[in-house]
Design an enzyme around this catalytic site. Sequence first.
Site, PDB file in Angstrom:
ATOM      1  N   HIS A   1       0.888   5.797  -1.542  1.00  0.00           N
ATOM      2  CA  HIS A   1       0.324   6.851  -2.395  1.00  0.00           C
ATOM      3  C   HIS A   1       1.051   6.870  -3.740  1.00  0.00           C
ATOM      4  O   HIS A   1       1.845   7.769  -4.036  1.00  0.00           O
ATOM      5  CB  HIS A   1       0.440   8.206  -1.703  1.00  0.00           C
ATOM      6  CG  HIS A   1      -0.328   8.299  -0.424  1.00  0.00           C
ATOM      7  ND1 HIS A   1      -1.649   7.905  -0.320  1.00  0.00           N
ATOM      8  CD2 HIS A   1       0.021   8.747   0.813  1.00  0.00           C
ATOM      9  CE1 HIS A   1      -2.070   8.107   0.929  1.00  0.00           C
ATOM     10  NE2 HIS A   1      -1.076   8.605   1.625  1.00  0.00           N
TER      11      HIS A   1
ATOM     12  N   HIS B   1       0.836  -1.198   0.000  1.00  0.00           N
ATOM     13  CA  HIS B   1       0.000   0.000   0.000  1.00  0.00           C
ATOM     14  C   HIS B   1       0.873   1.252   0.000  1.00  0.00           C
ATOM     15  O   HIS B   1       1.966   1.272   0.589  1.00  0.00           O
ATOM     16  CB  HIS B   1      -0.942   0.010   1.215  1.00  0.00           C
ATOM     17  CG  HIS B   1      -0.228   0.171   2.528  1.00  0.00           C
ATOM     18  ND1 HIS B   1      -0.113   1.393   3.170  1.00  0.00           N
ATOM     19  CD2 HIS B   1       0.422  -0.720   3.325  1.00  0.00           C
ATOM     20  CE1 HIS B   1       0.565   1.234   4.306  1.00  0.00           C
ATOM     21  NE2 HIS B   1       0.893  -0.043   4.424  1.00  0.00           N
TER      22      HIS B   1
END
Length: 356
Positions: A142, A140
């Site tokens: 951005h 995970h």
Amino acid sequence: MGLLRIMMPPKLQLLAVVAFAVAMLFLENQIQKLEESQSKLERAIARHEIREIEQRHTMDGPRQDVALDEEEDMVIIYNRVPKTASTSFTNIAYDLCAKNKYHVLHINTTKNNPVMSLQDQVRFVKNVTSWKEMKPGFYHGHVSYLDFAKFGVKKKPIYINVIRDPIERLVSYYYFLRFGDDYRPGLRRRKQGDKKTFDECVAEGGSDCAPEKLWLQIPFFCGHSSECWNVGSRWAMDQAKYNLINEYFLVGVTEELEDFIMLLEAALPRFFRGATELYRTGKKSHLRKTTEKKLPTKQTIAKLQQSDIWKMENEFYEFALEQFQFIRAHAVREKDGDLYILAQNFFYEKIYPKAN
């Protein structure tokens, strides 16, 4: 203080101001050094943890020559859009990883840059596909969508994501940069000290609340092409829609996060077994809330909605919402106000040739 300023000669007043400014610069510099040291320490700890895992697997026996079964070879990538309840959802993955026996890895890019260099793209694809010690894995971070097929990968990872109403997401991010949240309340934020409300920012035409700041969810789904980050690009929105339908396993919405988790648990129990109950009863999943957030007025919302950028981001959001609701409608049933996952609703018949 006012009386002291009157009594002090002008030169002393100037020296006092200069001394105060120097002291503030020194403090800012020390804070920056501490943050850099903390970042280096976190990276060192992460590298140490990875080495321990690799050594543990080596002691258990070499795995590089052993083919993993389908579930053990699974990798999920959650390229999380900022301020869409991504931390709340990721906490669930961290809480379940030991019990469900998979690894969670945070993709921490420099300055949270969502676009990787070409050489980092190659490294990342190689890590995700060949790093058997980290499988099954949940990555995970951005980072904008990356097409693994471009790199000759036969088995691509499973992409998931969550998006949010574009104005609500921008408002949340605006106040987050100024006041932080209750997840890490002591952490100094980039715009800390700026008390201007979102309404005031929009009224004054500020850069932090400009319509261009809405352009984020489309490029995150569009990917690493230059046109994806060209604000207002119709091609980028069409590509984002294409990727959402064809490259993402499931895309939920912040406003219906529990239903998103429920669908993931039903479809991918290897990772998400127990996730729905954990979300409903756990404390961590509800922890992160932006501090000091003030809802914008109708006038502010109306002003942003005049922008073509908002219209495109909102079109993409509604497209994702419609797709999610379609998937949910064919996966659950409602009884007494609660949703229940449907049991298997297909079977096989007329199987030939007949067994003797």
